[in-house]
Write an enzyme that holds these catalytic residues in place. Sequence first.
Site, PDB file in Angstrom:
ATOM      1  CD  GLU A   1      -2.588   1.669   0.266  1.00  0.00           C
ATOM      2  OE1 GLU A   1      -2.479   2.818  -0.191  1.00  0.00           O
ATOM      3  OE2 GLU A   1      -3.372   0.812  -0.197  1.00  0.00           O
TER       4      GLU A   1
ATOM      5  CG  ASP B   1       4.949   2.578  -7.046  1.00  0.00           C
ATOM      6  OD1 ASP B   1       3.791   2.252  -7.299  1.00  0.00           O
ATOM      7  OD2 ASP B   1       5.821   2.761  -7.921  1.00  0.00           O
ATOM      8  N   GLY B   2       3.217   0.031  -5.453  1.00  0.00           N
ATOM      9  CA  GLY B   2       2.999  -1.363  -5.827  1.00  0.00           C
ATOM     10  C   GLY B   2       3.818  -1.804  -7.016  1.00  0.00           C
TER      11      GLY B   2
ATOM     12  CG  ASP C   1      -9.537  -2.775  -6.011  1.00  0.00           C
ATOM     13  OD1 ASP C   1      -9.784  -2.159  -7.059  1.00  0.00           O
ATOM     14  OD2 ASP C   1     -10.339  -2.842  -5.055  1.00  0.00           O
TER      15      ASP C   1
END
Length: 852
Positions: free
Chosen positions: A589, A620-621, A638
Site C-alpha cells: 500500500e 509503490d505497488g 485493485d
Amino acid sequence: MQTVARLVAYGLFFFSGATALVYQVTWLRDLSLIFGASFQATSIVLASFMGGLAIGGFLAGRLSERMARPLAVYGALEVAIAIFAVLLPGLLQGVDNYYVSAAHEAGGVTPFLNTMRFIFAFGVLVLPTIFMGATLPVLIRFMVHAHGELGTRLSLLYGINTLGAAAGALTAGFVLLPQLGASATQSVAVSANLLIGALAIAVDLVTRRRATDNDLPIAEPELQSESRDLGTLPLRLAFIGTGVSGFTALSLEVMWTRAMSTTIGSTTYSFTIMLAAFLAGIWIGSWIHATFPLRKINESVQFGVVLFGIGATSLISTQLIPRVPTLVVWLNLIVYNNTEQITFGTSALSAFAVMLIPSIFMGIAFPVASQARARLVRKFGASVGDTLGLNTIGSILGSLSAGFLLIPTLGLQDGMLFASFLAIGYSLIVLASAWAAHAPTRSIAVPATAVLALAGVVVGPILVPQWNVRDLAIFRHDRLEIYVRTAGDAFQDLTSIKLAFYQEGHSSTVAVIDGGHEQYERGTRAIIVNGKIVATDNPPDMAHQLLLGHVPALLHPDPKSALIIGYGSGVTLGAVSTHHGIDDITLVEIEPAVLEAGPLFRHINEDVLNNPKLNVVIQDGRNFVKTTNQKFDIITADPVHPWAAGSAYLYTTDYYAQASARLNDGGLMCQWVPLVALSEENIKSIVATFAENFKFVSVWSTYADLVLVGSDSSIDLSMERLAERISEPDVNRQLSWTNFGDPMKFMSRLRVETSGVKIFSENAIINTDDNLYLEFSSPLSIGKSCRIQNLCGMASWYPPRIAMVKSWKPFFDSNIKAREAMRQHRREHSPALMNLPVGEPLESLYGQTSES
C-alpha cells in the site's frame, strides 16, 4: 542591431522555459518508473532536479563575468542540454538495471537503496540541470550593462522564461504527451533546444556582441543615485530572504495542489492546470515589476513589502480552500452547465482563485532580491546566479518540508499557515532593518522584530480559525450531479452524511464517510482518497472486491502465497485471508493513512490487518513488483481508476510483464477494471494490454466492474473440487454476502475466456509506459456510464464452451447445458444483497461522529 539581438534573446528564452518544463515532466516520469511513484521517491527525484539548477545558477553567475560572448555561451548551453537529453535513455537503462539488480540481491528496497536513489537521480540529472540553471545568469551578462537596466531586464527574462514554462506544461500535458507519447515528446524538446542554441549562436556571430567596459563593476555613485542607501544589512537580509520566498512558494504549491486535487480532480490534466496557473501568476508578477520598476525605493524595502504580500495573500487563500468545492460546483453549472465532469475551464478558474494573487507577489520577489544582491556584489551575473541558487535551495527545502514534515505533523491548513506566517515574519525583519538603518535603536529593532516574528510563526496558526473540513472530506469530484439536483444550496442533500475519519497523509487525503444511500435500506460506508471513492460496503462494490480475492484463490489448484496491491477497504485482502491454505500474504500500500482507516471496515474485511499471516509493505505497488525477488502463487490488484494521475502505470503492458515474472509456475494475476468513467475503447485497451502478457485469460464481471485473470498455465477446474472449496465456512460466508455462495452462481460471473478476449480486444490500443494512452484518454470519460454497451459488446463473444472447466460433474453432463445454466443464472441473479454485515455505528467507535 543590438536591440534586435535582445528581442531574439527574449524569444529564445521563452522557448527555453518551455523545453525545460517538458524535460522536467518527462524525466520525472522516467525516473518514477525506476524508483517508484511514492511521495518519498518523487520528492527525491524533484530535489535532485532542482539541486542541479541551484548549482548551475551559482556557478554560471561566478563564471559569467569572464564571458566575452555570453549569447554564444547561452546557445552552447542549450545545445548541451539537447545532447544530454539524447543520451539520457541509455543512462536511465543502466541505472534501472543496477537498481533492480541491487534490490533483488538485497531482497527488496532497503534503507541503503533509498539513499542510493538520491545519488542515482542526482547523478543522472546533475549535468543537464546545471546547464539549465546556468542559462539565466549567462543571459543577464548579455542583456544588462548598467545597474538601472537590471530590474527591468531581469524581470522580463525571468517572466518570459516562466511564461514559457507555463506554455510548456500545457503543451506537454494537453498536446505532446497525449498525441506523441513520452519518447517522442522528449525528441521534440531536443529539436527545439538544438534550434534555440543554433539561433543564439547565429545571432551572436551576426552582431559580434562582446563585453565592454560598461560591464565592469558599478561605481558607488551610480548605485547611490538609484535609491536611498540604507546600508548593507537590509540588503543582505533581502538577499537571504529569497531562500525564504523559495521555501514559501514551493511548500505552498505542494500543499495547494494537494488540497485542490480533492476538489478539481486528480487527473493528469488537473495537475497540469494547477502547475500552469501557479507559473502564470509568477509571470504576471515579473511583468508588473518590469513595467513599473520602483527605482527610488530601496530594494530591501521593496522585498520586505513583497514578501509580506506573499504571506498575507497566502493566508487569505488558505482560508478560502474549504469553499472551493462549492465554487467548483457552481462554476461548472453556471458557466458550462455541466454536471458530468469538472471542465478544464472550471479547474483553471478554481486554481487561479486560490493561487493567482500570492504567486504574483512570488514573481516580483526574485528580481527584487537579485537587485538587492547586485548592490552588494556589484556584478550582475554573479548576483543573479547567487540569488537563483539560494532561491532554488529554499524551494527544495520547501518542497521536501511540505510532504515530509508540514503535512504529516501540522496538516494542510496549519502547514499553509506556517509557511504564510514565516513569510510575514521574515518580511517584518527585513522592513525593521530598513526602517532602523540609521536609527540609534538599530541594534535592538532587528532582534526584537525577529523574536516577535518567531512568536507569530508559532502562535499565528493557532489563532486562525480552523477549517471545517467536512465539505472537503466528503466532496466527490467525479459525482457532481449529486450536488445540483435542486436549486439553492449545492450541498443540501449531504446533511445525512457523517464524517468518520479524516487524515492528510504523505501523498493522499483520506476520508471515511457514513451516510444513507437511496438504493439500500442500510447506510453505506465509503473510503474516499483525494476526492474519489475507492471502496464501499454496498453490494455492487462488495461483489467485485470479493471476487478479486476469491476468484484467483479458487481457480489456483493449491495457492500458498499471495500478493495484494492496494488496500482500499481491505475486503479483497480479507477475502484472500479466508483461504486457509494461503499462509504467506503480502500487502503493498502506498499511503499509510489508508491503513489507519482500516478498522472502520472490520465488519467486512475480517479485521485482516491483525492477521498474523500478513506482511505489510508501504511502497509503490509497481516498484515493489519490480524490485522484489519473491514469487507468488497469486497476485491480485485493485488499483485506483486509471484516470487518476500516475495510476495508469498500473495498467500498462510493461507493468503486467513485470507482474507475470513474479508468479510461480501455475500462478495467476488478477486485476480490477471499472466499467464506468471509461469508454469502450479504454476497456478494450485494458483487456488487450493485460492479455498480451498471459497465455490464458478469463474475464469475470459484476454489475459495474470486470475482474481479469491471467496465467501462463491452463486452468483445469473440477466443479466437484470447486464446490468443496467454496463450502469452506469462511469462504462460503463471504461469497454468500453477494449471492455467489454456490459453484454455479460463482461460475455465472465468468464472462469470456481467451479466445473471446482476443476477438473482443482485436485492434485495441496497447497501453504502454511510453504512449500513456489510458492516462490521457480515460479522464475524458469521467461522469459517463458506458458499462451496458461494454458488457453487451463482450457478451456477444461468449464462448461456445467453457475451456477452464474440465469436469462439470455432479452438476451437468455437458458443457452446453452448463453454459446455458450460467447464462440463466446471470440473468436472474445480479449481485444482490443477502446477509451483508453492517458496520458498527460511528458513535460506538469514536464516542461521537467526527465533523471537523
